[in-house]
Design an enzyme around this catalytic site. Sequence first.
Site, mmCIF file in Angstrom:
data_model
loop_
_atom_site.group_PDB
_atom_site.id
_atom_site.type_symbol
_atom_site.label_atom_id
_atom_site.label_comp_id
_atom_site.label_asym_id
_atom_site.label_seq_id
_atom_site.Cartn_x
_atom_site.Cartn_y
_atom_site.Cartn_z
ATOM 1 N N GLU A 78 -3.113 -4.326 -2.460
ATOM 2 C CA GLU A 78 -2.047 -3.758 -3.308
ATOM 3 C C GLU A 78 -0.925 -4.778 -3.399
ATOM 4 O O GLU A 78 -0.567 -5.397 -2.391
ATOM 5 C CB GLU A 78 -1.538 -2.451 -2.672
ATOM 6 N N HIS B 157 3.082 -2.975 3.776
ATOM 7 C CA HIS B 157 2.435 -1.928 4.577
ATOM 8 C C HIS B 157 0.926 -2.147 4.672
ATOM 9 O O HIS B 157 0.351 -2.913 3.897
ATOM 10 C CB HIS B 157 2.723 -0.530 4.019
HETATM 11 C C1 LIG Z 1 0.231 6.048 -1.284
HETATM 12 C C2 LIG Z 1 0.097 5.845 -2.733
HETATM 13 C C3 LIG Z 1 -0.306 4.430 -3.049
HETATM 14 C C4 LIG Z 1 -0.209 4.288 -4.543
HETATM 15 O O1 LIG Z 1 -1.235 4.182 -5.208
HETATM 16 O O2 LIG Z 1 0.934 4.277 -4.989
HETATM 17 C C5 LIG Z 1 -1.655 4.105 -2.529
HETATM 18 O O3 LIG Z 1 -1.791 3.167 -1.812
HETATM 19 S S1 LIG Z 1 -2.923 5.192 -2.965
HETATM 20 C C6 LIG Z 1 -4.431 4.569 -2.179
HETATM 21 C C7 LIG Z 1 -5.582 5.033 -2.948
HETATM 22 N N1 LIG Z 1 -5.611 4.370 -4.252
HETATM 23 C C8 LIG Z 1 -6.405 3.299 -4.422
HETATM 24 O O4 LIG Z 1 -7.076 2.848 -3.523
HETATM 25 C C9 LIG Z 1 -6.412 2.710 -5.825
HETATM 26 C C10 LIG Z 1 -7.352 1.506 -5.899
HETATM 27 N N2 LIG Z 1 -8.709 1.853 -5.430
HETATM 28 C C11 LIG Z 1 -9.759 2.011 -6.294
HETATM 29 O O5 LIG Z 1 -9.642 1.868 -7.497
HETATM 30 C C12 LIG Z 1 -11.108 2.346 -5.666
HETATM 31 O O6 LIG Z 1 -10.897 2.877 -4.382
HETATM 32 C C13 LIG Z 1 -12.066 1.121 -5.538
HETATM 33 C C14 LIG Z 1 -12.406 0.580 -6.926
HETATM 34 C C15 LIG Z 1 -11.436 0.032 -4.686
HETATM 35 C C16 LIG Z 1 -13.330 1.585 -4.836
HETATM 36 O O7 LIG Z 1 -13.910 2.590 -5.617
HETATM 37 P P1 LIG Z 1 -14.847 3.683 -4.885
HETATM 38 O O8 LIG Z 1 -14.114 4.328 -3.783
HETATM 39 O O9 LIG Z 1 -15.400 4.549 -5.968
HETATM 40 O O10 LIG Z 1 -15.986 2.928 -4.138
HETATM 41 P P2 LIG Z 1 -17.132 2.037 -4.741
HETATM 42 O O11 LIG Z 1 -18.379 2.429 -4.053
HETATM 43 O O12 LIG Z 1 -17.103 1.937 -6.221
HETATM 44 O O13 LIG Z 1 -16.667 0.594 -4.140
HETATM 45 C C17 LIG Z 1 -17.146 -0.594 -4.700
HETATM 46 C C18 LIG Z 1 -17.269 -1.537 -3.520
HETATM 47 O O14 LIG Z 1 -15.969 -1.730 -2.920
HETATM 48 C C19 LIG Z 1 -16.039 -1.350 -1.542
HETATM 49 N N3 LIG Z 1 -14.787 -0.700 -1.200
HETATM 50 C C20 LIG Z 1 -14.350 0.522 -1.606
HETATM 51 N N4 LIG Z 1 -13.140 0.791 -1.081
HETATM 52 C C21 LIG Z 1 -12.831 -0.280 -0.302
HETATM 53 C C22 LIG Z 1 -11.728 -0.612 0.533
HETATM 54 N N5 LIG Z 1 -10.698 0.237 0.678
HETATM 55 N N6 LIG Z 1 -11.725 -1.790 1.186
HETATM 56 C C23 LIG Z 1 -12.770 -2.647 1.045
HETATM 57 N N7 LIG Z 1 -13.870 -2.411 0.272
HETATM 58 C C24 LIG Z 1 -13.873 -1.227 -0.381
HETATM 59 C C25 LIG Z 1 -17.227 -0.410 -1.416
HETATM 60 O O15 LIG Z 1 -17.720 -0.447 -0.109
HETATM 61 C C26 LIG Z 1 -18.175 -0.997 -2.425
HETATM 62 O O16 LIG Z 1 -18.775 -2.123 -1.839
HETATM 63 P P3 LIG Z 1 -20.394 -2.259 -1.880
HETATM 64 O O17 LIG Z 1 -20.681 -3.525 -1.120
HETATM 65 O O18 LIG Z 1 -20.751 -2.307 -3.343
HETATM 66 O O19 LIG Z 1 -20.896 -1.011 -1.189
HETATM 67 CO CO LIG Z 2 -0.371 1.452 -0.446
#
Ligand SMILES: CC[C@H](C(=O)O)C(=O)SCCNC(=O)CCNC(=O)[C@H](O)C(C)(C)COP(=O)(O)OP(=O)(O)OC[C@H]1O[C@@H](n2cnc3c(N)ncnc32)[C@H](O)[C@@H]1OP(=O)(O)O
Ligand SMILES: [Co+2]
Length: 145
Positions: free
Chosen positions: A136, A8
């Site tokens: 993921e 997905h």
């Molecule tokens: C449907 C349920 C299913 C499940 O879990 O079973 C899911 O898919 S749930 C979806 C939501 N859950 C998650 O996303 C879990 C993993 N994600 C995380 O742990 C955080 O979102 C993390 C660590 C990726 C980002 O943390 P945060 O939102 O606090 O942002 P930061 O400012 O710390 O980010 C650091 C850096 O990463 C960039 N970033 C954040 N999110 C994304 C993204 N989705 N894609 C690409 N890049 C991302 C962010 O811009 C920061 O970059 P920087 O250059 O330092 O500004």
């Molecule tokens: Co997902």
Amino acid sequence: MKLGRLNHIGVATPSIPESVAYYREVMGATSITEPFDLPEQGVKVCFVDTPGENGTNGTQIELIEPLGPDSTLTGFLAKNPAGGQHHLCYEVPDIAEARAWFEGLGKRILGPTRIGAHGTPIFFLHPKDMMGQLTEIMESPRGGH
Ligand SMILES: CC[C@H](C(=O)O)C(=O)SCCNC(=O)CCNC(=O)[C@H](O)C(C)(C)COP(=O)(O)OP(=O)(O)OC[C@H]1O[C@@H](n2cnc3c(N)ncnc32)[C@H](O)[C@@H]1OP(=O)(O)O
Ligand SMILES: [Co+2]
């Protein structure tokens, strides 16, 4: 490890009802699940089915909306208020093997392996280690086929 099926595309949205109307009315989606809550992940989820080769089993759009003030999505939507592509999810035959593979490459794994929205084990890899793509990894419900 071999590249697995794209299970997905996670799409963050400020409003699942608005996104459902868009996929139905603009994109012509005909198979959309009822939304459900995953409080432990701080998200409301709903799946839009896309057709596969034989009309079924296509890659899904996983619509995710923040649930509660400290949702994992809050930061993402603050930066992207209209929502958008959030993560990609690939299937693997064996989640433990996959975890060892990425650990061996020094990729940051975000938290423990846990059960995801499809009821199979998943883990996430940090976007900064994955060419900017939050990734993921999910154990295939089809046993890797
Ligand atoms: C449907 C349920 C299913 C499940 O879990 O079973 C899911 O898919 S749930 C979806 C939501 N859950 C998650 O996303 C879990 C993993 N994600 C995380 O742990 C955080 O979102 C993390 C660590 C990726 C980002 O943390 P945060 O939102 O606090 O942002 P930061 O400012 O710390 O980010 C650091 C850096 O990463 C960039 N970033 C954040 N999110 C994304 C993204 N989705 N894609 C690409 N890049 C991302 C962010 O811009 C920061 O970059 P920087 O250059 O330092 O500004
Ligand atoms: Co997902």
